[in-house]
Design an enzyme around this catalytic site. Sequence first.
Site, PDB file in Angstrom:
ATOM      1  N   ASP A   9       0.880  -1.171   0.000  1.00  0.00           N
ATOM      2  CA  ASP A   9       0.000   0.000   0.000  1.00  0.00           C
ATOM      3  C   ASP A   9       0.922   1.227   0.000  1.00  0.00           C
ATOM      4  O   ASP A   9       2.146   1.096   0.135  1.00  0.00           O
ATOM      5  CB  ASP A   9      -0.890  -0.015   1.259  1.00  0.00           C
ATOM      6  CG  ASP A   9      -1.821   1.192   1.350  1.00  0.00           C
ATOM      7  OD1 ASP A   9      -2.414   1.565   0.320  1.00  0.00           O
ATOM      8  OD2 ASP A   9      -1.962   1.778   2.446  1.00  0.00           O
ATOM      9  N   SER A  10       0.318   2.397  -0.071  1.00  0.00           N
ATOM     10  CA  SER A  10       1.115   3.617   0.030  1.00  0.00           C
ATOM     11  C   SER A  10       1.632   3.838   1.449  1.00  0.00           C
ATOM     12  O   SER A  10       2.610   4.541   1.650  1.00  0.00           O
ATOM     13  CB  SER A  10       0.275   4.824  -0.384  1.00  0.00           C
ATOM     14  OG  SER A  10      -0.853   4.924   0.468  1.00  0.00           O
ATOM     15  N   GLY A  42      -3.482   8.612  -3.588  1.00  0.00           N
ATOM     16  CA  GLY A  42      -4.803   9.038  -4.070  1.00  0.00           C
ATOM     17  C   GLY A  42      -4.798  10.269  -4.954  1.00  0.00           C
ATOM     18  O   GLY A  42      -5.759  10.510  -5.681  1.00  0.00           O
ATOM     19  N   CYS A  72      -4.365  -1.748  -1.756  1.00  0.00           N
ATOM     20  CA  CYS A  72      -4.561  -0.309  -1.954  1.00  0.00           C
ATOM     21  C   CYS A  72      -5.580  -0.161  -3.078  1.00  0.00           C
ATOM     22  O   CYS A  72      -5.391  -0.725  -4.167  1.00  0.00           O
ATOM     23  CB  CYS A  72      -3.229   0.320  -2.354  1.00  0.00           C
ATOM     24  SG  CYS A  72      -3.394   2.037  -2.872  1.00  0.00           S
ATOM     25  N   SER A  74      -6.369   2.617  -4.650  1.00  0.00           N
ATOM     26  CA  SER A  74      -5.874   3.506  -5.708  1.00  0.00           C
ATOM     27  C   SER A  74      -5.016   2.707  -6.697  1.00  0.00           C
ATOM     28  O   SER A  74      -5.146   2.878  -7.917  1.00  0.00           O
ATOM     29  CB  SER A  74      -5.055   4.644  -5.102  1.00  0.00           C
ATOM     30  OG  SER A  74      -5.784   5.292  -4.094  1.00  0.00           O
ATOM     31  N   GLU A 151      -3.030   8.504   8.053  1.00  0.00           N
ATOM     32  CA  GLU A 151      -1.609   8.121   8.008  1.00  0.00           C
ATOM     33  C   GLU A 151      -0.826   8.871   9.085  1.00  0.00           C
ATOM     34  O   GLU A 151       0.112   8.348   9.673  1.00  0.00           O
ATOM     35  CB  GLU A 151      -1.035   8.428   6.620  1.00  0.00           C
ATOM     36  CG  GLU A 151       0.412   8.014   6.413  1.00  0.00           C
ATOM     37  CD  GLU A 151       0.601   6.520   6.151  1.00  0.00           C
ATOM     38  OE1 GLU A 151      -0.387   5.828   5.855  1.00  0.00           O
ATOM     39  OE2 GLU A 151       1.749   6.050   6.262  1.00  0.00           O
ATOM     40  N   CYS A 183     -10.882   2.685   0.407  1.00  0.00           N
ATOM     41  CA  CYS A 183      -9.511   3.089   0.707  1.00  0.00           C
ATOM     42  C   CYS A 183      -9.148   2.294   1.949  1.00  0.00           C
ATOM     43  O   CYS A 183      -9.904   2.286   2.929  1.00  0.00           O
ATOM     44  CB  CYS A 183      -9.404   4.576   0.979  1.00  0.00           C
ATOM     45  SG  CYS A 183      -7.758   5.067   1.576  1.00  0.00           S
ATOM     46  N   HIS A 185      -7.088   2.777   4.171  1.00  0.00           N
ATOM     47  CA  HIS A 185      -6.876   3.561   5.391  1.00  0.00           C
ATOM     48  C   HIS A 185      -8.175   3.755   6.179  1.00  0.00           C
ATOM     49  O   HIS A 185      -8.143   3.914   7.403  1.00  0.00           O
ATOM     50  CB  HIS A 185      -6.333   4.960   5.060  1.00  0.00           C
ATOM     51  CG  HIS A 185      -4.867   5.005   4.737  1.00  0.00           C
ATOM     52  ND1 HIS A 185      -4.329   4.445   3.605  1.00  0.00           N
ATOM     53  CD2 HIS A 185      -3.825   5.570   5.409  1.00  0.00           C
ATOM     54  CE1 HIS A 185      -3.024   4.661   3.593  1.00  0.00           C
ATOM     55  NE2 HIS A 185      -2.696   5.344   4.670  1.00  0.00           N
TER      56      HIS A 185
HETATM   57  N1  DGL Z   1      -4.795   3.240   1.173  1.00  0.00           N
HETATM   58  C1  DGL Z   1      -4.819   3.647  -0.187  1.00  0.00           C
HETATM   59  C2  DGL Z   1      -6.060   3.239  -0.935  1.00  0.00           C
HETATM   60  O1  DGL Z   1      -6.660   2.253  -0.582  1.00  0.00           O
HETATM   61  C3  DGL Z   1      -4.263   4.940  -0.601  1.00  0.00           C
HETATM   62  C4  DGL Z   1      -4.331   6.139   0.273  1.00  0.00           C
HETATM   63  C5  DGL Z   1      -3.434   7.189  -0.319  1.00  0.00           C
HETATM   64  O2  DGL Z   1      -2.221   6.964  -0.331  1.00  0.00           O
HETATM   65  O3  DGL Z   1      -3.954   8.188  -0.843  1.00  0.00           O
HETATM   66  O4  DGL Z   1      -6.427   3.846  -1.914  1.00  0.00           O
END
Ligand code: DGL
Length: 276
Positions: A9-10, A42, A72, A74, A151, A183, A185
Amino acid sequence: MDAPIGIFDSGIGGLTIAKALVERLPRESLYYVGDTAHMPYGDKSPERLNAYASGIAQRLTQAGCKALVVACNSASSNALDAVRKVAGPNVPVIGVVEPVVQWAQAHHPQGTLSLIGTRATVQSGVYQTRMKAHGLALRTRATPLLASAIEEGFHNGTIPEAVVKAYFADGWAQDTDGLVLACTHYPLAMSLIQAQLPPAMPILDAPSIVAKEVARVLSDQHLLSVGEATSHRFEVTDWTRSFADGASHIMGSSIDLVQVEWSESYGSPGDWNQEA
Ligand code: DGL
């Protein structure tokens, strides 16, 4: 030791999936990469997301991972084909979109769902297309401030509460059959989000849905680990206190976090160096 499952993931968001994987598949070892140097994903273009995801996929496949989980939304929405190309035919790649869409079809047939996600996810149109193909209606809203706040450790309290409230204030999601947190997160701010919805409205449990799909794929391809011992590896492309603290909190035990440096040449996977 059996080969690990690669997952990325990011940042810390993918750990919501990692945690669900550890619970469902306790014999498996995970190799997690958080691309904190490039967080947030994102707001990146599809081209950049393809480059980042390909680079990480290359690292994980070269490390011998037996399967890759793109934890992730995105990256799953914009770069799944690129990851599959790098992984090759023998390493299954599981994204987070399709398992959730199939679960939604099974549990809310002909229903209308609402979805929040990053701009990259919502603008890709992938959820919209796949939900429609499964006979589901979908209302979407991009909620770009949320992942970065989470984050940074703002899972609760007045700051993320104000952000979440602002995104739901006009009641756009109220009368839908369920909310998709598109997402990884967002489950970390679950209680704040739930508080903005009618009490009986479900939020789809994406981490456990994805973990179930990973278990199915590994089982079908005879890739399930038979060993007893498990060990997990956690890497980030930029060491941050918020990731280190958040990761230990989410995984429920302290973790050894390794920083790796990705000397990136944009558009190609680049080279990776581990810092001493
Ligand atoms: N957790 C990520 C997602 O599911 C990306 C969040 C991000 O880095 O913008 O899209």
